[in-house]
Design a protein around this motif. Structure first.
Motif, PDB file in Angstrom:
ATOM      1  N   TYR A  90      38.852  41.815  48.100  1.00 25.45           N
ATOM      2  CA  TYR A  90      40.129  42.768  48.576  1.00 25.45           C
ATOM      3  C   TYR A  90      41.446  41.605  47.880  1.00 25.45           C
ATOM      4  O   TYR A  90      42.648  42.299  47.033  1.00 25.45           O
ATOM      5  N   ALA A 111      44.238  42.157  45.101  1.00 28.49           N
ATOM      6  CA  ALA A 111      45.722  41.243  44.709  1.00 28.49           C
ATOM      7  C   ALA A 111      46.406  40.444  44.296  1.00 28.49           C
ATOM      8  O   ALA A 111      47.416  39.900  43.847  1.00 28.49           O
ATOM      9  N   ARG A 112      45.508  39.445  44.338  1.00 30.09           N
ATOM     10  CA  ARG A 112      46.363  37.559  43.738  1.00 30.09           C
ATOM     11  C   ARG A 112      45.395  37.484  42.943  1.00 30.09           C
ATOM     12  O   ARG A 112      46.413  36.400  42.378  1.00 30.09           O
ATOM     13  N   GLU A 119      50.105  43.714  49.945  1.00 29.48           N
ATOM     14  CA  GLU A 119      49.419  43.054  49.674  1.00 29.48           C
ATOM     15  C   GLU A 119      49.049  44.094  48.323  1.00 29.48           C
ATOM     16  O   GLU A 119      48.522  43.669  47.318  1.00 29.48           O
ATOM     17  N   SER A 120      49.260  46.028  48.986  1.00 30.09           N
ATOM     18  CA  SER A 120      48.110  47.242  47.950  1.00 30.09           C
ATOM     19  C   SER A 120      48.713  47.013  46.798  1.00 30.09           C
ATOM     20  O   SER A 120      48.265  47.169  45.610  1.00 30.09           O
ATOM     21  N   HIS A 121      50.283  46.731  46.832  1.00 26.43           N
ATOM     22  CA  HIS A 121      50.922  47.038  45.580  1.00 26.43           C
ATOM     23  C   HIS A 121      50.634  46.459  43.856  1.00 26.43           C
ATOM     24  O   HIS A 121      50.594  46.549  43.560  1.00 26.43           O
ATOM     25  N   ILE A 177      47.059  45.010  43.149  1.00 21.38           N
ATOM     26  CA  ILE A 177      46.269  45.493  42.873  1.00 21.38           C
ATOM     27  C   ILE A 177      45.917  45.743  41.489  1.00 21.38           C
ATOM     28  O   ILE A 177      47.469  47.335  41.124  1.00 21.38           O
ATOM     29  N   ASN A 208      46.756  54.696  46.796  1.00 22.70           N
ATOM     30  CA  ASN A 208      46.519  53.846  45.199  1.00 22.70           C
ATOM     31  C   ASN A 208      45.949  54.363  44.900  1.00 22.70           C
ATOM     32  O   ASN A 208      44.628  54.449  44.857  1.00 22.70           O
TER      33      ASN A 208
END
Length: 235
Positions: free
Chosen positions: A132, A136-137, A157-159, A161, A191
């Protein structure tokens, strides 16, 4: 397709922190696709190596980094042995996930340096959390998490992805409460980059390669979904 003989290697960590030991399984033919297999808290054990071998047999370059290399390099533990489970939980407590995802980024760069142009990651337990975080990163092309822990605490942090993420969620996971699962659905279902699959009545570890935790039917279902996902996203 078959795979060539697996090997062990080391991968340079970012910022000259050291070298990450890794298990590598290569397909017989050169492949433009790679899969990073992120271990559970039990190290690069026989089950994780077998998962790599299976991906190589399907035509992917497969690599499993030793995520505990900074403080417990080379461990191989059995979750069905209580003492070894407790040892693994201790390592989980020591683990720095921010450094861990940077190690995955280093492995992504290594894989691209091997001639691949599409790289995916699949992680289990702590590795599911890292899958995950990797989605995201980093610029990973696709990620899959099996029974990832603590994802509900990182939904902010999902925005970020940018590429597809698939999560397998057993509803009776004794490490991920129903409340945490509900937060994951609320935060991630809208999402378009994220797909969540629930597995009713199953517990953490149901897709382990070996051992008492494995549920054969559910493992086959989840693994089939993962294979189809990577076949599409890494094409």
């Amino acid at each position: 397709m078959s795979a060539s003989s697996p090997t062990n290697t080391t991968i340079a960590a970012l910022d000259s922190e050291g070298t990450i030991p890794a298990y590598v399984a290569r397909p017989d033919a050169d492949s433009s696709r790679a899969i990073i297999v992120i271990p559970e808290i039990f190290g690069v054990n026989a089950g994780i190596r077998e998962k790599c071998d299976d991906w190589a047999a399907q035509g992917y370059l497969a690599v499993a980094p030793d995520i505990f290399w900074r403080f417990a390099p080379g461990i191989e533990l059995d979750p069905d042995v209580e003492a070894e489970m407790n040892e693994a939980l201790g390592y989980f407590g020591q683990f720095d996930a921010d450094k861990g995802v940077r190690d995955i980024e280093a492995v992504i760069r290594w894989a691209r340096g091997q001639g691949t142009n599409k790289v995916g990651a699949v992680g289990f337990c702590l590795g599911g959390k890292l899958a995950y975080m990797t989605a995201a990163r980093t610029d990973i092309d696709a990620s899959v998490g099996y029974y990832g822990v603590m994802i509900d605490q990182m939904l902010n942090e999902s925005h970020a992805i940018a590429h597809p993420l698939l999560l397998h969620i057993p509803t009776n996971d004794h490490f991920v409460s129903p409340e945490a699962q509900a937060k994951m659905h609320d935060g991630l279902d809208p999402n378009p980059k994220v797909t969540l699959h629930d597995y009713d009545g199953l517990d953490h570890g149901f897709a382990a390669t070996h051992g008492n935790r494995r549920n054969e039917a559910a493992a086959q279902l989840a693994d089939g979904r993962t294979r189809a996902f990577f076949a599409e996203q890494l094409a």
